[in-house]
Design an enzyme around this catalytic site. Structure first.
Site, PDB file in Angstrom:
ATOM      1  N   CYS A   2       0.851  -1.151  -0.015  1.00  0.00           N
ATOM      2  CA  CYS A   2      -0.046  -0.154  -0.187  1.00  0.00           C
ATOM      3  C   CYS A   2       0.948   1.119  -0.032  1.00  0.00           C
ATOM      4  O   CYS A   2       2.086   1.092   0.152  1.00  0.00           O
ATOM      5  CB  CYS A   2      -0.986   0.242   1.374  1.00  0.00           C
ATOM      6  SG  CYS A   2      -2.054  -1.589   1.650  1.00  0.00           S
ATOM      7  N   ARG A  27       1.243   1.630  -5.813  1.00  0.00           N
ATOM      8  CA  ARG A  27       1.372   0.584  -4.987  1.00  0.00           C
ATOM      9  C   ARG A  27       0.205  -0.130  -4.696  1.00  0.00           C
ATOM     10  O   ARG A  27       0.440  -0.991  -3.701  1.00  0.00           O
ATOM     11  CB  ARG A  27       1.948   1.364  -3.778  1.00  0.00           C
ATOM     12  CG  ARG A  27       3.282   2.077  -3.882  1.00  0.00           C
ATOM     13  CD  ARG A  27       3.806   2.740  -2.592  1.00  0.00           C
ATOM     14  NE  ARG A  27       4.169   1.654  -1.534  1.00  0.00           N
ATOM     15  CZ  ARG A  27       5.236   1.200  -1.250  1.00  0.00           C
ATOM     16  NH1 ARG A  27       6.326   1.283  -2.160  1.00  0.00           N
ATOM     17  NH2 ARG A  27       5.487   0.251  -0.296  1.00  0.00           N
ATOM     18  N   TRP A  74      -3.621  -1.735  -1.324  1.00  0.00           N
ATOM     19  CA  TRP A  74      -3.586  -2.987  -2.001  1.00  0.00           C
ATOM     20  C   TRP A  74      -4.136  -4.072  -0.964  1.00  0.00           C
ATOM     21  O   TRP A  74      -3.452  -4.213  -0.201  1.00  0.00           O
ATOM     22  CB  TRP A  74      -2.361  -3.038  -2.498  1.00  0.00           C
ATOM     23  CG  TRP A  74      -1.956  -4.488  -3.267  1.00  0.00           C
ATOM     24  CD1 TRP A  74      -1.325  -5.531  -2.751  1.00  0.00           C
ATOM     25  CD2 TRP A  74      -2.322  -4.628  -4.456  1.00  0.00           C
ATOM     26  NE1 TRP A  74      -1.321  -6.471  -3.846  1.00  0.00           N
ATOM     27  CE2 TRP A  74      -1.956  -6.057  -4.746  1.00  0.00           C
ATOM     28  CE3 TRP A  74      -2.844  -4.270  -5.512  1.00  0.00           C
ATOM     29  CZ2 TRP A  74      -1.958  -6.586  -6.020  1.00  0.00           C
ATOM     30  CZ3 TRP A  74      -3.061  -4.710  -6.774  1.00  0.00           C
ATOM     31  CH2 TRP A  74      -2.673  -5.875  -6.995  1.00  0.00           C
ATOM     32  N   ASN A 100       0.995   0.021   6.035  1.00  0.00           N
ATOM     33  CA  ASN A 100       1.377  -0.583   4.722  1.00  0.00           C
ATOM     34  C   ASN A 100       2.186  -1.882   5.354  1.00  0.00           C
ATOM     35  O   ASN A 100       3.072  -1.839   6.106  1.00  0.00           O
ATOM     36  CB  ASN A 100       2.416   0.140   3.928  1.00  0.00           C
ATOM     37  CG  ASN A 100       3.090  -0.629   2.927  1.00  0.00           C
ATOM     38  OD1 ASN A 100       2.274  -1.792   2.263  1.00  0.00           O
ATOM     39  ND2 ASN A 100       4.279  -0.478   2.489  1.00  0.00           N
ATOM     40  N   GLY A 101       1.681  -3.250   4.925  1.00  0.00           N
ATOM     41  CA  GLY A 101       2.245  -4.311   5.542  1.00  0.00           C
ATOM     42  C   GLY A 101       1.137  -5.440   5.879  1.00  0.00           C
ATOM     43  O   GLY A 101       0.124  -5.261   5.330  1.00  0.00           O
ATOM     44  N   GLU A 482       9.410 -19.671 -20.210  1.00  0.00           N
ATOM     45  CA  GLU A 482       9.278 -18.460 -19.756  1.00  0.00           C
ATOM     46  C   GLU A 482      10.292 -17.472 -20.177  1.00  0.00           C
ATOM     47  O   GLU A 482       9.926 -16.303 -20.508  1.00  0.00           O
ATOM     48  CB  GLU A 482       9.389 -18.511 -17.925  1.00  0.00           C
ATOM     49  CG  GLU A 482       9.048 -17.219 -17.312  1.00  0.00           C
ATOM     50  CD  GLU A 482       7.808 -16.388 -17.574  1.00  0.00           C
ATOM     51  OE1 GLU A 482       6.774 -16.973 -18.162  1.00  0.00           O
ATOM     52  OE2 GLU A 482       7.731 -15.248 -17.344  1.00  0.00           O
ATOM     53  N   LYS A 486       9.249 -13.961 -22.100  1.00  0.00           N
ATOM     54  CA  LYS A 486       9.718 -12.781 -21.671  1.00  0.00           C
ATOM     55  C   LYS A 486      10.399 -12.081 -22.765  1.00  0.00           C
ATOM     56  O   LYS A 486      10.114 -10.724 -23.247  1.00  0.00           O
ATOM     57  CB  LYS A 486      10.766 -12.746 -20.474  1.00  0.00           C
ATOM     58  CG  LYS A 486      10.090 -12.962 -19.223  1.00  0.00           C
ATOM     59  CD  LYS A 486       9.312 -12.221 -18.409  1.00  0.00           C
ATOM     60  CE  LYS A 486       7.779 -12.241 -18.924  1.00  0.00           C
ATOM     61  NZ  LYS A 486       7.152 -13.124 -18.116  1.00  0.00           N
ATOM     62  N   GLU A 489       7.841 -10.889 -25.782  1.00  0.00           N
ATOM     63  CA  GLU A 489       6.898 -10.030 -25.381  1.00  0.00           C
ATOM     64  C   GLU A 489       7.567  -8.581 -25.381  1.00  0.00           C
ATOM     65  O   GLU A 489       6.947  -7.340 -25.754  1.00  0.00           O
ATOM     66  CB  GLU A 489       5.822 -10.105 -24.278  1.00  0.00           C
ATOM     67  CG  GLU A 489       6.631 -10.547 -22.613  1.00  0.00           C
ATOM     68  CD  GLU A 489       5.679 -10.841 -21.750  1.00  0.00           C
ATOM     69  OE1 GLU A 489       5.964 -11.488 -20.934  1.00  0.00           O
ATOM     70  OE2 GLU A 489       4.380 -10.628 -21.930  1.00  0.00           O
ATOM     71  N   HIS A 505      15.082 -33.450 -32.980  1.00  0.00           N
ATOM     72  CA  HIS A 505      13.749 -33.807 -33.744  1.00  0.00           C
ATOM     73  C   HIS A 505      13.241 -32.669 -34.835  1.00  0.00           C
ATOM     74  O   HIS A 505      12.211 -32.476 -35.210  1.00  0.00           O
ATOM     75  CB  HIS A 505      12.346 -34.270 -33.171  1.00  0.00           C
ATOM     76  CG  HIS A 505      13.205 -35.615 -32.315  1.00  0.00           C
ATOM     77  ND1 HIS A 505      13.225 -36.918 -32.850  1.00  0.00           N
ATOM     78  CD2 HIS A 505      13.409 -35.759 -30.989  1.00  0.00           C
ATOM     79  CE1 HIS A 505      13.658 -37.687 -31.729  1.00  0.00           C
ATOM     80  NE2 HIS A 505      13.792 -36.923 -30.691  1.00  0.00           N
ATOM     81  N   LYS A 604      -2.194  -5.939 -19.472  1.00  0.00           N
ATOM     82  CA  LYS A 604      -1.662  -6.518 -18.293  1.00  0.00           C
ATOM     83  C   LYS A 604      -2.915  -7.576 -17.835  1.00  0.00           C
ATOM     84  O   LYS A 604      -2.607  -8.631 -17.284  1.00  0.00           O
ATOM     85  CB  LYS A 604      -1.483  -5.454 -17.158  1.00  0.00           C
ATOM     86  CG  LYS A 604      -1.279  -6.216 -15.926  1.00  0.00           C
ATOM     87  CD  LYS A 604       0.340  -6.510 -16.134  1.00  0.00           C
ATOM     88  CE  LYS A 604       0.971  -7.175 -14.606  1.00  0.00           C
ATOM     89  NZ  LYS A 604       2.078  -8.048 -15.005  1.00  0.00           N
TER      90      LYS A 604
HETATM   91  C1  F6R Z   1       3.621 -12.555 -19.487  1.00  0.00           C
HETATM   92  C2  F6R Z   1       2.152 -12.294 -18.723  1.00  0.00           C
HETATM   93  C3  F6R Z   1       1.056 -12.969 -19.287  1.00  0.00           C
HETATM   94  C4  F6R Z   1       0.202 -13.406 -18.074  1.00  0.00           C
HETATM   95  C5  F6R Z   1      -0.999 -13.814 -18.575  1.00  0.00           C
HETATM   96  C6  F6R Z   1      -2.017 -14.486 -17.385  1.00  0.00           C
HETATM   97  O1  F6R Z   1       4.615 -11.787 -19.152  1.00  0.00           O
HETATM   98  O2  F6R Z   1       2.279 -11.437 -17.872  1.00  0.00           O
HETATM   99  O3  F6R Z   1       1.507 -14.030 -20.051  1.00  0.00           O
HETATM  100  O4  F6R Z   1       1.122 -14.276 -17.379  1.00  0.00           O
HETATM  101  O5  F6R Z   1      -1.959 -13.242 -19.256  1.00  0.00           O
HETATM  102  O6  F6R Z   1      -2.402 -13.418 -16.602  1.00  0.00           O
HETATM  103  P1  F6R Z   1      -2.711 -13.598 -15.075  1.00  0.00           P
HETATM  104  O7  F6R Z   1      -1.741 -14.100 -14.220  1.00  0.00           O
HETATM  105  O8  F6R Z   1      -3.192 -12.257 -14.810  1.00  0.00           O
HETATM  106  O9  F6R Z   1      -3.919 -14.643 -15.418  1.00  0.00           O
END
Ligand code: F6R
Length: 609
Positions: A2, A27, A74, A100-101, A482, A486, A489, A505, A604
């Site tokens: 927070c 935050r 948060w 916060n915490g 992963e 990264k 994207e 293969h 996001k």
């Molecule tokens: C990649 C990324 C996405 C999310 C995916 C699921 O860096 O952030 O692949 O992992 O859209 O999102 P959540 O976890 O919010 O369901």
């Protein structure tokens, strides 16, 4: 996580608090509130929703006074609601607190305080602090805050005002950030310097287990026993927008660096390395049910799906139970075998990803019990599941997920150890060893983050290559996928994650001198096999970057570049392997120029099918 703020001086406090909270909204933004004191009376205004909702609510009736505190939330304990919003007060409305915490022993304190006659109006852990300070208040608010702080377990930055002492603000800290801003005839308290940089650049950082009393013209720092502590004043050189990101150029880099703290927060109060025990209070499943389950089905998307891949290896090996993993987007269009003996584990940072929520509902309709692993309190995944395990990563702002991933892994490992204990598949002495190893991961993550020159060098050498192939065996196949995600994207480069044994293969045809291979080559049962795979790539003129375990000299004669990480058990290594891969993606993207925190075409939270 927070944001908290305090102001004392000669100006009207409320506009300054609102402005500061705007800078702290990164935050958390479930709810916001302010408390402003005037002639020894405190006016508390708070509501659920973003800061904008609070601004609308007070626009025509702004609380007046030149001392105040504020909060942007948060949610961790108690979902987002008006009642759970901060500030919180004691029974008499004499003491007002923002926090916060996470106060881990709040339930036990709440019970004791209730028995003594205190009345609680929220579900938060914070309210306990207000009542505890009330209990100890005897005309000296600084002393009362210190006495209360000594009784709190967990993490806190508390900012407190008291009607009986209208010339001061008192704050105390353990593990959560707290900084004092020193102005002329006015002073500030905050989670982050960014919130007061337009007023002053002189800052005093408060350490763990210390308290500070601030008036308009002075500040004094003590430990919780009241012993004075001398503090240095720092001149802040950042501009305001950099300050919001804690001095980091991007939120992604900040969030990568927050991982040691996020991992600690996620373990705290759940995992005990001394006893080898894991407690998961939110899980909400009986031991009988856990014993009766005959398979686990994990449902997730993107990065969260990669966490589920690693978890499949961990759970099958530690719990001897069959684990299926599903892309949530695939699950609903086939006929998955789910019934009452299936435990569905839904993983979602946001808790709002539509495909994942649909998968959750599908699992429930078929009779499974559902446990959600999410970062957002009160999210759909949390509300609709039978049990919830939160990742206490704090808000993740950058689109590319980093700290959410490693904290998801941490929760999944704790879940594996919890299930293993109930099903008796791990001996107590081994459970202790696993807990100790998990407990050490944040420190090992710090070691990686303290010096990643080798990652920068690799990124600088390979960022103009035609693409990357991430190869691995075993549990680190999840890391390979992963790592490739990264880099795709945020740098828009072609990258693939592949099982090293599958290279022959097909994918090995791609190898040429313009294609870089990143090999996960940490100490593992398939280490020798990975060396052979590296040889195969080298024989085709490919360049290889190895992620290897500290002290491994042999690897130097195989790979062109080695990035070392501290040793841990193979099963937990994805947490550490993730960090150089995140940093590599970040650095490559930085060299190539795209918008790192908000890459093109992505969102996001994906709330469409
Ligand atoms: C990649 C990324 C996405 C999310 C995916 C699921 O860096 O952030 O692949 O992992 O859209 O999102 P959540 O976890 O919010 O369901």
């Amino acid at each position: 996580m927070c944001g908290i703020i305090g102001y004392i001086g000669k100006r009207e406090a409320c506009p300054i608090l609102i402005e500061g909270l705007g800078k702290l909204e990164y935050r958390g933004y479930d709810s916001a509130g302010v408390a402003v004191m005037n002639s020894g009376k405190t006016d508390v205004r708070k509501c659920m929703g973003k800061l904008r909702a609070l601004e609308d609510a007070i626009r025509n009736d702004i609380p007046r006074g030149s001392l105040g505190i504020g909060h942007t939330r948060w949610a961790t304990h108690g979902g987002p609601s008006d009642a759970n919003s901060h500030p919180h007060t004691d029974c008499a409305g004499n003491i007002t607190v923002v926090h916060n915490g996470i106060i881990e022993n709040y339930m036990e304190l709440k019970e004791a305080l209730t028995a003594e006659g205190h009345t609680f109006v929220s579900e938060t852990d914070t309210e306990v602090a207000a009542h505890l300070i009330e209990k100890f208040y005897d005309g000296n608010i600084s002393e009362a805050v210190c006495r209360a702080a000594k009784m709190l377990q967990g993490s806190f930055a508390l900012v407190v005002i008291c009607n009986g002492e209208p010339d001061r603000i008192v704050a105390a800290r353990r593990y959560s950030p707290l900084v004092v801003g020193l102005g002329k005839g006015e002073n500030f308290l905050s989670s982050d310097v960014g919130s007061f940089l337009s007023y002053t650049r002189d800052a005093v950082y408060i350490d763990d287990d210390t308290a500070v009393t601030v008036t308009a013209d002075s500040y004094s720092v003590t430990d919780f026993d009241g012993n004075p502590i001398r503090k240095e004043v720092h001149k802040i050189e950042w501009d305001a927008s950099m300050a919001e990101r804690g001095g980091y150029e991007h939120f992604m880099l900040k969030e990568i660096h927050e991982q040691p703290r996020a991992l600690r927060e996620t373990m705290r109060g759940r995992l005990s390395p001394d006893s080898g025990n894991v407690e998961l209070p939110g899980l909400n499943l009986s031991d009988e049910y856990i014993k009766s389950v005959d398979r686990i089905r994990m449902i997730a998307c993107g990065t969260a799906y990669h966490a589920s891949m690693a978890a499949k290896y961990a759970i099958e090996s530690l719990c001897k139970i069959h684990v299926d993993i599903d892309f949530a987007s695939e699950l609903r269009y086939r006929e998955p075998l789910i019934d009452e003996r299936t435990l569905a584990v839904v993983i979602s940072q946001s808790g709002e990803t539509l495909d994942t929520i649909v998968g959750l509902r599908e699992a429930k309709e078929n009779g499974a019990k559902v446990v959600s692993i999410t970062n957002v309190v009160g999210s759909m995944a949390a509300r609709e599941a039978d049990g919830v395990l939160y990742t206490y990563a704090g808000p993740e702002i950058a689109v590319a997920s980093t700290k959410a991933y490693t904290t998801q892994l941490m929760v999944l490992y704790m879940l594996a150890l919890y299930i293993a204990r109930i099903r008796g598949t791990v001996a107590p002495e081994d459970a202790k060893k696993y807990c100790e190893e998990l407990w050490d991961l944040p420190e090992k993550a710090e070691i990686i983050l303290n010096d990643y020159k080798a990652v920068r060098e690799a990124a600088n050498r390979y960022y103009c290559f035609n693409g990357f192939l991430y190869m691995a065996r075993g549990i680190n196949l999840a890391s390979a996928l992963e790592g490739a995600l990264k880099i795709k994207e945020i740098s828009y480069m072609h990258a693939e994650g592949y099982a090293a044994g599958e290279m022959k293969h097909g994918p090995i045809a791609m190898i040429d001198p313009t294609f870089a291979t990143i090999a996960m080559c940490v100490k593992s049962k398939t280490y020798d096999k990975m060396l052979s795979n590296i040889r195969e790539v080298k024989a085709r003129a490919g360049e290889v970057i190895a992620i290897a375990t500290n002290g491994d000299e042999l690897i130097e004669s195989y790979a062109d570049k080695v990035i070392y990480i501290p040793e841990t058990l193979e099963v937990f290594s994805p947490v550490l392997v993730a960090i150089p891969l995140q940093l590599m993606a970040y650095q490559v993207a930085k060299n190539r120029g795209p918008a790192i925190d908000q890459p093109r075409n992505l969102a996001k939270t994906v709330t469409v099918e």
